[in-house]
Design a protein around this motif. Structure first.
Motif, PDB file in Angstrom:
ATOM      1  N   THR A  76       0.540  -1.137  -0.051  1.00 20.76           N
ATOM      2  CA  THR A  76      -0.124   0.157   0.118  1.00 20.76           C
ATOM      3  C   THR A  76       0.943   1.353  -0.438  1.00 20.76           C
ATOM      4  OG1 THR A  76      -0.177   0.253   2.013  1.00 20.76           O
ATOM      5  CG2 THR A  76      -1.565  -1.137   1.301  1.00 20.76           C
ATOM      6  N   SER A  77       2.648   1.635   0.818  1.00 21.46           N
ATOM      7  CA  SER A  77       2.105   2.726   1.815  1.00 21.46           C
ATOM      8  C   SER A  77       3.866   2.437   1.804  1.00 21.46           C
ATOM      9  CB  SER A  77       1.215   3.353   2.295  1.00 21.46           C
ATOM     10  OG  SER A  77       0.261   2.740   1.979  1.00 21.46           O
ATOM     11  N   THR A  78       4.122   3.659   1.766  1.00 18.97           N
ATOM     12  CA  THR A  78       5.726   4.312   2.327  1.00 18.97           C
ATOM     13  C   THR A  78       5.595   4.348   3.522  1.00 18.97           C
ATOM     14  OG1 THR A  78       5.152   5.891   1.368  1.00 18.97           O
ATOM     15  CG2 THR A  78       6.655   4.946   0.060  1.00 18.97           C
ATOM     16  N   GLY A  79       4.330   4.140   4.134  1.00 12.66           N
ATOM     17  CA  GLY A  79       4.870   4.966   5.530  1.00 12.66           C
ATOM     18  C   GLY A  79       3.896   5.947   5.879  1.00 12.66           C
ATOM     19  N   LYS A  80       4.973   7.009   5.070  1.00 12.04           N
ATOM     20  CA  LYS A  80       5.596   8.359   4.704  1.00 12.04           C
ATOM     21  C   LYS A  80       4.153   9.605   4.564  1.00 12.04           C
ATOM     22  CE  LYS A  80       9.658   7.252   6.093  1.00 12.04           C
ATOM     23  NZ  LYS A  80      10.893   6.984   7.579  1.00 12.04           N
ATOM     24  N   VAL A  81       2.925   8.796   4.096  1.00 11.94           N
ATOM     25  CA  VAL A  81       1.922   9.549   3.112  1.00 11.94           C
ATOM     26  C   VAL A  81       0.610   9.000   4.427  1.00 11.94           C
ATOM     27  CG1 VAL A  81       0.525  10.124   1.803  1.00 11.94           C
ATOM     28  CG2 VAL A  81       3.418  10.505   1.053  1.00 11.94           C
ATOM     29  N   SER A  82       0.193  10.150   4.132  1.00  3.43           N
ATOM     30  CA  SER A  82      -1.449   9.261   4.746  1.00  3.43           C
ATOM     31  C   SER A  82      -2.214   9.857   4.310  1.00  3.43           C
ATOM     32  CB  SER A  82      -0.909  10.395   6.242  1.00  3.43           C
ATOM     33  OG  SER A  82      -2.744  10.324   6.811  1.00  3.43           O
ATOM     34  N   GLY A  95      -3.260 -17.400 -13.441  1.00  2.07           N
ATOM     35  CA  GLY A  95      -2.318 -18.551 -12.098  1.00  2.07           C
ATOM     36  C   GLY A  95      -1.334 -18.164 -11.530  1.00  2.07           C
ATOM     37  N   ARG A  96      -0.704 -16.984 -11.853  1.00  2.00           N
ATOM     38  CA  ARG A  96       0.705 -16.315 -10.455  1.00  2.00           C
ATOM     39  C   ARG A  96       0.070 -15.937  -9.719  1.00  2.00           C
ATOM     40  NH1 ARG A  96       4.261 -12.442 -10.546  1.00  2.00           N
ATOM     41  NH2 ARG A  96       2.766 -10.751 -11.349  1.00  2.00           N
ATOM     42  N   VAL A  97       0.288 -16.169  -8.811  1.00  3.36           N
ATOM     43  CA  VAL A  97       0.076 -16.061  -7.307  1.00  3.36           C
ATOM     44  C   VAL A  97       1.326 -14.780  -6.832  1.00  3.36           C
ATOM     45  CG1 VAL A  97       0.396 -16.286  -4.265  1.00  3.36           C
ATOM     46  CG2 VAL A  97      -0.334 -18.049  -6.369  1.00  3.36           C
ATOM     47  N   VAL A  98       0.909 -13.804  -6.162  1.00  2.00           N
ATOM     48  CA  VAL A  98       0.747 -12.489  -6.063  1.00  2.00           C
ATOM     49  C   VAL A  98       1.097 -12.458  -4.479  1.00  2.00           C
ATOM     50  CG1 VAL A  98       1.442  -9.837  -6.029  1.00  2.00           C
ATOM     51  CG2 VAL A  98       1.003 -10.788  -8.257  1.00  2.00           C
ATOM     52  N   GLY A  99       2.049 -11.563  -3.207  1.00  2.00           N
ATOM     53  CA  GLY A  99       1.567 -11.165  -2.408  1.00  2.00           C
ATOM     54  C   GLY A  99       0.897  -9.807  -2.437  1.00  2.00           C
ATOM     55  N   VAL A 100       0.509  -9.042  -1.065  1.00  2.00           N
ATOM     56  CA  VAL A 100      -0.168  -8.044  -0.563  1.00  2.00           C
ATOM     57  C   VAL A 100       0.958  -7.515   0.389  1.00  2.00           C
ATOM     58  CG1 VAL A 100      -1.895  -6.913  -0.069  1.00  2.00           C
ATOM     59  CG2 VAL A 100      -1.748  -8.591  -1.524  1.00  2.00           C
ATOM     60  N   LYS A 101       1.051  -6.471   0.464  1.00  2.00           N
ATOM     61  CA  LYS A 101       1.499  -5.828   2.207  1.00  2.00           C
ATOM     62  C   LYS A 101       1.015  -4.668   2.508  1.00  2.00           C
ATOM     63  CE  LYS A 101       5.725  -4.515   4.248  1.00  2.00           C
ATOM     64  NZ  LYS A 101       7.490  -4.172   3.856  1.00  2.00           N
ATOM     65  N   PRO A 102       0.055  -4.531   3.677  1.00  2.00           N
ATOM     66  CA  PRO A 102      -0.499  -3.441   3.914  1.00  2.00           C
ATOM     67  C   PRO A 102      -0.082  -2.064   5.225  1.00  2.00           C
ATOM     68  CG  PRO A 102      -1.516  -4.415   4.835  1.00  2.00           C
ATOM     69  CD  PRO A 102      -0.928  -5.492   4.070  1.00  2.00           C
ATOM     70  N   ALA A 103       1.063  -1.661   5.077  1.00  2.00           N
ATOM     71  CA  ALA A 103       1.943  -0.936   5.575  1.00  2.00           C
ATOM     72  C   ALA A 103       1.576   0.915   6.066  1.00  2.00           C
ATOM     73  CB  ALA A 103       3.014  -0.714   4.724  1.00  2.00           C
TER      74      ALA A 103
END
Length: 312
Positions: free
Chosen positions: A213-219, A242-250
């Motif tokens: 999602t984010s750098t953590g530097k922007v709201s 068929g390809r799996v991609v991960g997700v990272k909220p930050a």
């Protein structure tokens, strides 16, 4: 059924046509679904499992100008043994640092199983030449980084120059070699949910292993509706390719309640097979201590004092 999307990025026109042909996001519907899932009740046994799962998904992060090798070593020690008095606490997924501190993290984490992630590509703005971004990535990988967190050029994306963003992600992916690539969308600057969906697909088409999602530097940073949209994107991308991609909220995920809300979102949107650190991460600097305090409360029936755990 899986379908190749190899020709989607063959020209500006085909790439734009594909991205703007994606189904539009019902903003009210996304907000309401995320809010409804956030009210799910988690009972004691399930909560204990969820806390340990969340700990194992944390990317313990320090991204400050005042970071030192000593601070990184201390954070790495905590990553391996979050609570030194309780060996049953799982280690975290990764430690995330600036490229010049990767070697320190690699030495501190040798043999631990904790990954070393590094922000690169002119973090957090992403405003630099492709040559600089590739060189930044190559330096971090050469120092031993297992994962690269890159930022897209939001200016190019918002101007509709999707081809430039695609080419930059693809070039950085190539520079990663065996390292995994997490592509930061900086969703707080993308203005609309439709843009979040388009940016998610654009990053995946270009080779992202994770979308973040984010750098953590922007709201605002990692809001639940935005994470929901990104989870829908990786689910649909797997169905299509068929390809799996991960997700990272930050960014902004600070409490155990926040973490558990995200885990519920994952299960109900992408499915249980995304409930693993290989497919879902939580980017945070302060979340771990709250998870540890809540874990101890479940185990002992009382909270630890505020100075029991180290401050990151």
């Amino acid at each position: 059924m899986t379908t190749s999307l190899v020709d989607v990025a063959s020209s500006d026109a085909t790439l734009r046509g594909f991205l703007h042909g994606l189904p539009g996001v019902d903003r009210v519907g996304a907000d309401q679904r995320a809010a409804a899932l956030a009210t799910r009740s988690i009972k004691t046994a399930a909560k204990a499992h969820a806390i340990d799962l969340a700990i194992s998904m944390v990317d313990l992060t320090t991204l400050e100008g005042a970071d030192t090798p000593g601070k990184v070593r201390a954070m790495c020690a905590k990553a391996v043994h979050p609570d030194p008095t309780d060996p049953s606490v799982p280690r975290v997924a990764a430690v995330c640092v600036y490229p010049d501190l990767v070697a320190d993290a690699v030495r501190a984490l040798s043999g631990s199983g904790v990954k070393v992630a590094s922000v690169a590509t002119a973090f957090p703005s992403g405003r630099s030449s492709l040559e600089v971004k590739v060189a930044d990535t190559a330096l971090a990988v050469a120092a031993g980084a297992d994962e690269i967190d890159m930022v897209i050029d939001r200016g190019a994306f918002l101007a509709g120059d999707y081809r430039t963003v695609y080419e930059q992600v693809a070039a950085v992916k190539a520079a990663c070699g065996a390292a995994h690539l997490k592509v930061i969308l900086e969703t707080g600057e993308l203005a609309t949910y439709d843009n979040v969906r388009r940016a998610s697909w654009l990053a995946m088409l270009a080779g992202a292993d994770f979308i973040k999602t984010s750098t953590g530097k922007v709201s605002p940073a990692a809001t639940l509706p935005v994470t929901l949209i990104m989870l829908e994107a990786v689910r649909d991308f797997r169905e299509r390719t068929g390809r799996v991609v991960g997700v990272k909220p930050a960014g902004g995920i600070r409490t155990t309640k926040d973490a558990i809300k995200n885990l519920v979102l994952v299960k109900e949107t992408a499915g249980e097979d995304w409930l693993t650190p290989d497919r879902f991460r939580l980017g945070a600097s302060s979340l771990l201590n709250d998870l540890l305090m809540q874990r101890q409360k479940l185990t002992s029936g009382r909270y630890a004092g505020p100075d029991y755990f180290t401050v990151d």
